[in-house]
Write an enzyme that holds these catalytic residues in place. Sequence first.
Site, PDB file in Angstrom:
ATOM      1  CE  LYS A 195      -3.638   2.356   2.503  1.00  0.00           C
ATOM      2  NZ  LYS A 195      -4.404   2.326   3.465  1.00  0.00           N
ATOM      3  CE  LYS A 248      -6.081   2.011  -0.472  1.00  0.00           C
ATOM      4  NZ  LYS A 248      -6.298   2.196   0.494  1.00  0.00           N
TER       5      LYS A 248
HETATM    6  C1  PBG Z   1      -7.308   3.420   5.494  1.00  0.00           C
HETATM    7  C2  PBG Z   1      -7.495   3.326   4.007  1.00  0.00           C
HETATM    8  C3  PBG Z   1      -7.457   4.148   3.229  1.00  0.00           C
HETATM    9  C4  PBG Z   1      -8.027   3.869   1.977  1.00  0.00           C
HETATM   10  C5  PBG Z   1      -8.292   2.524   2.266  1.00  0.00           C
HETATM   11  N1  PBG Z   1      -8.084   2.163   3.497  1.00  0.00           N
HETATM   12  C6  PBG Z   1      -6.862   5.599   2.872  1.00  0.00           C
HETATM   13  C7  PBG Z   1      -5.667   5.958   3.427  1.00  0.00           C
HETATM   14  O1  PBG Z   1      -4.893   5.015   3.613  1.00  0.00           O
HETATM   15  O2  PBG Z   1      -5.265   7.233   3.665  1.00  0.00           O
HETATM   16  C8  PBG Z   1      -7.970   4.592   0.487  1.00  0.00           C
HETATM   17  C9  PBG Z   1      -9.161   3.885  -0.313  1.00  0.00           C
HETATM   18  C10 PBG Z   1      -9.370   4.793  -1.473  1.00  0.00           C
HETATM   19  O3  PBG Z   1      -8.521   5.845  -1.952  1.00  0.00           O
HETATM   20  O4  PBG Z   1     -10.280   4.556  -2.294  1.00  0.00           O
HETATM   21  N2  PBG Z   1      -6.038   3.420   5.770  1.00  0.00           N
END
Ligand code: PBG
Length: 325
Positions: A195, A248
């Site tokens: 991520k 992601k």
């Molecule tokens: C929580 C999380 C996030 C997303 C999914 N889980 C946001 C972040 O890390 O700030 C992003 C999902 C999206 O942008 O569609 N940590």
Amino acid sequence: MAFPATRLRRLRVSEEMRRLVRETHLDVSDLIYPVFVTEGKGVVIPVEAMPGVQRFSVDTLLGEIETVVAAGITGVIIFGVPAAKDTLAAGAWAEDGVVQKAVRQIKDRFAGLLVATDVCLCGYTDHGHCGVVENGRIINDASVEILARTAVSHARAGADIVAPSDMMDGRVGAIRSALDRAGYQDVAVMAYSAKYASAFYGPFREAADSKPQFGDRRSYQMDPHNAAEALTEVSLDLDEGADIVMVKPALAYLDVIYRVKERFGRPVAAYNVSGEYSLVKAAAARGWVDERAVVLEMLTSIRRAGADIILTYFAKDAAGWLSQE
Ligand code: PBG
């Protein structure tokens, strides 16, 4: 054999021929639809930065889920937007927390629907970070403990899949053993393994009200410049017991999806994130792109790169379009 014996256009002459030799297939069963649930009754709040996406209270969410199931979608992932936040994210693992309540009611009504839950603290902490903060720093091991407790509470509510998105080190192993100790051997872990600290999450933070109140997430999420490191993240998560590994965002990281699938051959999910959704929505609203064609091409590309599963806000639309093809 080269031209003229070889003519690749022979297999492109008709739709039937093209379908016959098609390499990648996009199916509704590959898609997971993200939903946002909040406290209250009768609540449907449009997310401004994500046209077509709303926050629901548990009661209205059930109506939304009915539409989702009718569209043929077989999986959802739930994000909680609690009424109150604190420093230690007590709402994340509360027995009557908003996600726990939603999961119980959804599984009660739609037993066959796969329900995944996002396991993170950023929506539940007053500072908006994904872990416990001490002196302005995000503390790893204390956060892992709360994340494991949160995952178990989701499993107890009936979640089929828990999906840790915090990027703390060691959380997958801690969650796996906490689930096993509590008797949830069959609850799967879908780890947000690679991520990235991405600008593409902007619209989501409005939806989930999870913007960091100081600093950014670069001390825990990955540096967009790195790909080899993603393989190490995935390898560790698999060793710790992840059933599905996630990359992601999706579109700016297709190379990472490809490498993860090639190297490990395990189930790979890709998150087609909020910013990727909103860019298309904005362009389509101006008539600058053909939304249906662009979305199906994007989702197909994510599959072609190697993702087995796609989390996407386009799932409902895509389900409709795919059923017409
Ligand atoms: C929580 C999380 C996030 C997303 C999914 N889980 C946001 C972040 O890390 O700030 C992003 C999902 C999206 O942008 O569609 N940590």
